[in-house]
Design a protein around this motif. Structure first.
Motif, PDB file in Angstrom:
ATOM      1  N   ILE A   1      -6.175 -10.931 -13.160  1.00  0.00           N
ATOM      2  CA  ILE A   1      -5.589  -9.881 -13.988  1.00  0.00           C
ATOM      3  C   ILE A   1      -6.500  -8.675 -13.867  1.00  0.00           C
ATOM      4  O   ILE A   1      -7.616  -8.679 -14.386  1.00  0.00           O
ATOM      5  CB  ILE A   1      -5.495 -10.294 -15.473  1.00  0.00           C
ATOM      6  N   HIS A   2      -6.069  -7.663 -13.164  1.00  0.00           N
ATOM      7  CA  HIS A   2      -6.866  -6.448 -12.995  1.00  0.00           C
ATOM      8  C   HIS A   2      -6.248  -5.344 -13.850  1.00  0.00           C
ATOM      9  O   HIS A   2      -5.194  -4.799 -13.504  1.00  0.00           O
ATOM     10  CB  HIS A   2      -6.916  -6.018 -11.531  1.00  0.00           C
ATOM     11  N   ALA A   3      -6.880  -5.047 -14.959  1.00  0.00           N
ATOM     12  CA  ALA A   3      -6.364  -4.064 -15.912  1.00  0.00           C
ATOM     13  C   ALA A   3      -7.152  -2.767 -15.767  1.00  0.00           C
ATOM     14  O   ALA A   3      -8.342  -2.707 -16.087  1.00  0.00           O
ATOM     15  CB  ALA A   3      -6.460  -4.601 -17.336  1.00  0.00           C
ATOM     16  N   TYR A   4      -6.470  -1.724 -15.288  1.00  0.00           N
ATOM     17  CA  TYR A   4      -7.111  -0.454 -14.978  1.00  0.00           C
ATOM     18  C   TYR A   4      -6.961   0.552 -16.111  1.00  0.00           C
ATOM     19  O   TYR A   4      -5.903   0.643 -16.746  1.00  0.00           O
ATOM     20  CB  TYR A   4      -6.484   0.153 -13.722  1.00  0.00           C
ATOM     21  N   ASP A   5      -8.008   1.334 -16.290  1.00  0.00           N
ATOM     22  CA  ASP A   5      -7.991   2.505 -17.164  1.00  0.00           C
ATOM     23  C   ASP A   5      -7.326   3.642 -16.399  1.00  0.00           C
ATOM     24  O   ASP A   5      -7.777   4.030 -15.315  1.00  0.00           O
ATOM     25  CB  ASP A   5      -9.435   2.847 -17.542  1.00  0.00           C
ATOM     26  N   VAL A   6      -6.237   4.165 -16.948  1.00  0.00           N
ATOM     27  CA  VAL A   6      -5.491   5.264 -16.334  1.00  0.00           C
ATOM     28  C   VAL A   6      -5.972   6.587 -16.928  1.00  0.00           C
ATOM     29  O   VAL A   6      -5.980   6.763 -18.143  1.00  0.00           O
ATOM     30  CB  VAL A   6      -3.982   5.099 -16.573  1.00  0.00           C
ATOM     31  N   THR A   7      -6.369   7.502 -16.057  1.00  0.00           N
ATOM     32  CA  THR A   7      -6.837   8.805 -16.544  1.00  0.00           C
ATOM     33  C   THR A   7      -5.718   9.834 -16.626  1.00  0.00           C
ATOM     34  O   THR A   7      -5.787  10.768 -17.439  1.00  0.00           O
ATOM     35  CB  THR A   7      -7.948   9.362 -15.643  1.00  0.00           C
ATOM     36  N   ALA A   8      -4.685   9.694 -15.788  1.00  0.00           N
ATOM     37  CA  ALA A   8      -3.565  10.645 -15.816  1.00  0.00           C
ATOM     38  C   ALA A   8      -2.351  10.011 -15.163  1.00  0.00           C
ATOM     39  O   ALA A   8      -2.476   9.244 -14.196  1.00  0.00           O
ATOM     40  CB  ALA A   8      -3.929  11.936 -15.095  1.00  0.00           C
ATOM     41  N   THR A   9      -1.179  10.321 -15.692  1.00  0.00           N
ATOM     42  CA  THR A   9       0.091   9.924 -15.088  1.00  0.00           C
ATOM     43  C   THR A   9       0.926  11.184 -14.949  1.00  0.00           C
ATOM     44  O   THR A   9       1.310  11.796 -15.941  1.00  0.00           O
ATOM     45  CB  THR A   9       0.818   8.874 -15.947  1.00  0.00           C
ATOM     46  N   LEU A  10       1.171  11.585 -13.709  1.00  0.00           N
ATOM     47  CA  LEU A  10       1.818  12.856 -13.410  1.00  0.00           C
ATOM     48  C   LEU A  10       3.196  12.593 -12.804  1.00  0.00           C
ATOM     49  O   LEU A  10       3.311  11.934 -11.773  1.00  0.00           O
ATOM     50  CB  LEU A  10       0.965  13.671 -12.442  1.00  0.00           C
ATOM     51  N   THR A  11       4.241  13.120 -13.433  1.00  0.00           N
ATOM     52  CA  THR A  11       5.607  12.934 -12.954  1.00  0.00           C
ATOM     53  C   THR A  11       6.061  14.209 -12.244  1.00  0.00           C
ATOM     54  O   THR A  11       6.023  15.304 -12.812  1.00  0.00           O
ATOM     55  CB  THR A  11       6.554  12.622 -14.120  1.00  0.00           C
ATOM     56  N   TYR A  12       6.507  14.046 -10.988  1.00  0.00           N
ATOM     57  CA  TYR A  12       6.925  15.178 -10.169  1.00  0.00           C
ATOM     58  C   TYR A  12       8.439  15.241  -9.991  1.00  0.00           C
ATOM     59  O   TYR A  12       9.006  16.319  -9.800  1.00  0.00           O
ATOM     60  CB  TYR A  12       6.261  15.103  -8.792  1.00  0.00           C
ATOM     61  N   VAL A  13       9.083  14.088  -9.987  1.00  0.00           N
ATOM     62  CA  VAL A  13      10.543  13.999  -9.916  1.00  0.00           C
ATOM     63  C   VAL A  13      11.001  13.161 -11.092  1.00  0.00           C
ATOM     64  O   VAL A  13      10.478  12.076 -11.333  1.00  0.00           O
ATOM     65  CB  VAL A  13      11.015  13.363  -8.598  1.00  0.00           C
ATOM     66  N   LYS A  14      12.000  13.656 -11.831  1.00  0.00           N
ATOM     67  CA  LYS A  14      12.493  12.952 -13.017  1.00  0.00           C
ATOM     68  C   LYS A  14      14.002  13.093 -13.085  1.00  0.00           C
ATOM     69  O   LYS A  14      14.535  14.186 -12.897  1.00  0.00           O
ATOM     70  CB  LYS A  14      11.855  13.528 -14.280  1.00  0.00           C
ATOM     71  N   ASN A  15      14.684  11.968 -13.302  1.00  0.00           N
ATOM     72  CA  ASN A  15      16.153  11.969 -13.360  1.00  0.00           C
ATOM     73  C   ASN A  15      16.767  12.616 -12.124  1.00  0.00           C
ATOM     74  O   ASN A  15      17.775  13.323 -12.201  1.00  0.00           O
ATOM     75  CB  ASN A  15      16.639  12.686 -14.627  1.00  0.00           C
ATOM     76  N   GLY A  16      16.135  12.385 -10.996  1.00  0.00           N
ATOM     77  CA  GLY A  16      16.660  12.879  -9.723  1.00  0.00           C
ATOM     78  C   GLY A  16      16.376  14.330  -9.420  1.00  0.00           C
ATOM     79  O   GLY A  16      16.813  14.845  -8.385  1.00  0.00           O
ATOM     80  N   GLU A  17      15.628  15.021 -10.295  1.00  0.00           N
ATOM     81  CA  GLU A  17      15.348  16.435 -10.115  1.00  0.00           C
ATOM     82  C   GLU A  17      13.854  16.681  -9.891  1.00  0.00           C
ATOM     83  O   GLU A  17      13.016  16.102 -10.595  1.00  0.00           O
ATOM     84  CB  GLU A  17      15.793  17.237 -11.348  1.00  0.00           C
TER      85      GLU A  17
END
Length: 268
Positions: free
Chosen positions: A245-261
């Motif tokens: 079980i490798h549980a990572y600390d996430v520093t950022a989650t960046l969304t570039y495409v959303k709902n097909g746009e």
């Protein structure tokens, strides 16, 4: 840990999602690689036809493993296999990946500028699950990304069933999550993402078989989850099923495409 029998079932989406695990080059500053991925490389991927969503999950440079120790399970992330980031790509349909082949060639060519190793994990249709666990107006302020390695002797079908029918409901039942996404993977094949000039070494005993993305209100809530009582029950459920079980600390989650746009600017 279990939800009340009277509770309404969670709304769940079952998109077609693949994850590309990424290690940045070590012959240049790590941040330079992360910035190139965030900038020029993101534009190449975002322009791929047929995407429903594209987001980058940036992992902390120092990640030893958030999951508490379990006898017989690897919870400490080995330094030589520690991931730097994950590209999470969701398609509009099963045929959508065929539309992006020309754009994928550009991504192949650019990988050498930023990455030293890339590994694609794909799943069959309906193997990715996004659970509606956030209430109205609730947002994610901190995340953890967890990779699971199936224990020898546990069948692939039984493991998928465990993730979807036991692990996900147990996680949702904690009542603290603002995001819950799971993926179960097909057997890893190098030829699915055999990019030139970039390593794809992935010994069998290092393969992963599922991932879980957990979102929390803030870092304090995430820390409380990994040190609280709920983790003991989850660990007891996981121990017979997994060897790592490798549980990572996430520093950022960046969304570039959303709902097909394609978004004019990435969304955090």
């Amino acid at each position: 840990m279990s939800t009340s029998p009277a509770a309404a079932p969670l709304e769940v989406k079952k998109p077609l999602t693949s994850s590309i695990l990424l290690w940045v080059r070590t012959d240049q500053p790590r941040q330079a690689g992360m910035d190139h991925w965030k900038g020029p490389h993101s534009g190449i991927i975002s322009a791929t036809p047929g995407l429903e969503e594209y987001r980058q999950i940036h992992l902390a440079e120092h990640n030893t493993g958030l999951w508490p120790a379990i006898d017989g399970v690897q919870t400490a992330i080995p330094a030589d296999r520690k991931i730097d980031g994950v590209a999470e790509v969701t398609f509009q349909s099963v045929l959508a990946p065929l539309k992006g082949r020309e754009q994928t060639k550009l991504a192949y060519a650019d990988e050498i500028n930023v990455f030293r190793r890339t590994l694609l994990y794909a799943g069959p249709p309906n193997s990715s699950r996004w659970y509606d666990v956030a209430g109205p107006g609730q947002t994610v302020g901190a995340r953890a990304l967890i990779y699971l390695r199936r224990r020898d002797g546990v069948g692939a079908g039984a493991f998928r069933k465990f993730v979807n029918e036991q692990l996900a409901p147990a996680l949702a039942g904690t009542g603290v999550l603002k995001e819950l996404r799971t993926q179960t993977f097909l057997p890893w094949l190098e030829k699915l993402w055999d990019t030139p000039d970039v390593a794809h070494d992935n010994p069998r005993d290092q393969h992963f078989h599922a991932s879980v993305s957990l979102g929390f209100t803030d870092t304090a809530s995430r820390d409380a989850f990994f040190t609280g009582n709920a983790i003991e029950d989850l660990s007891s459920r996981l121990a017979p099923q997994v060897s790592a079980i490798h549980a990572y600390d996430v520093t950022a989650t960046l969304t570039y495409v959303k709902n097909g746009e394609i978004l004019p600017r990435y969304q955090e």
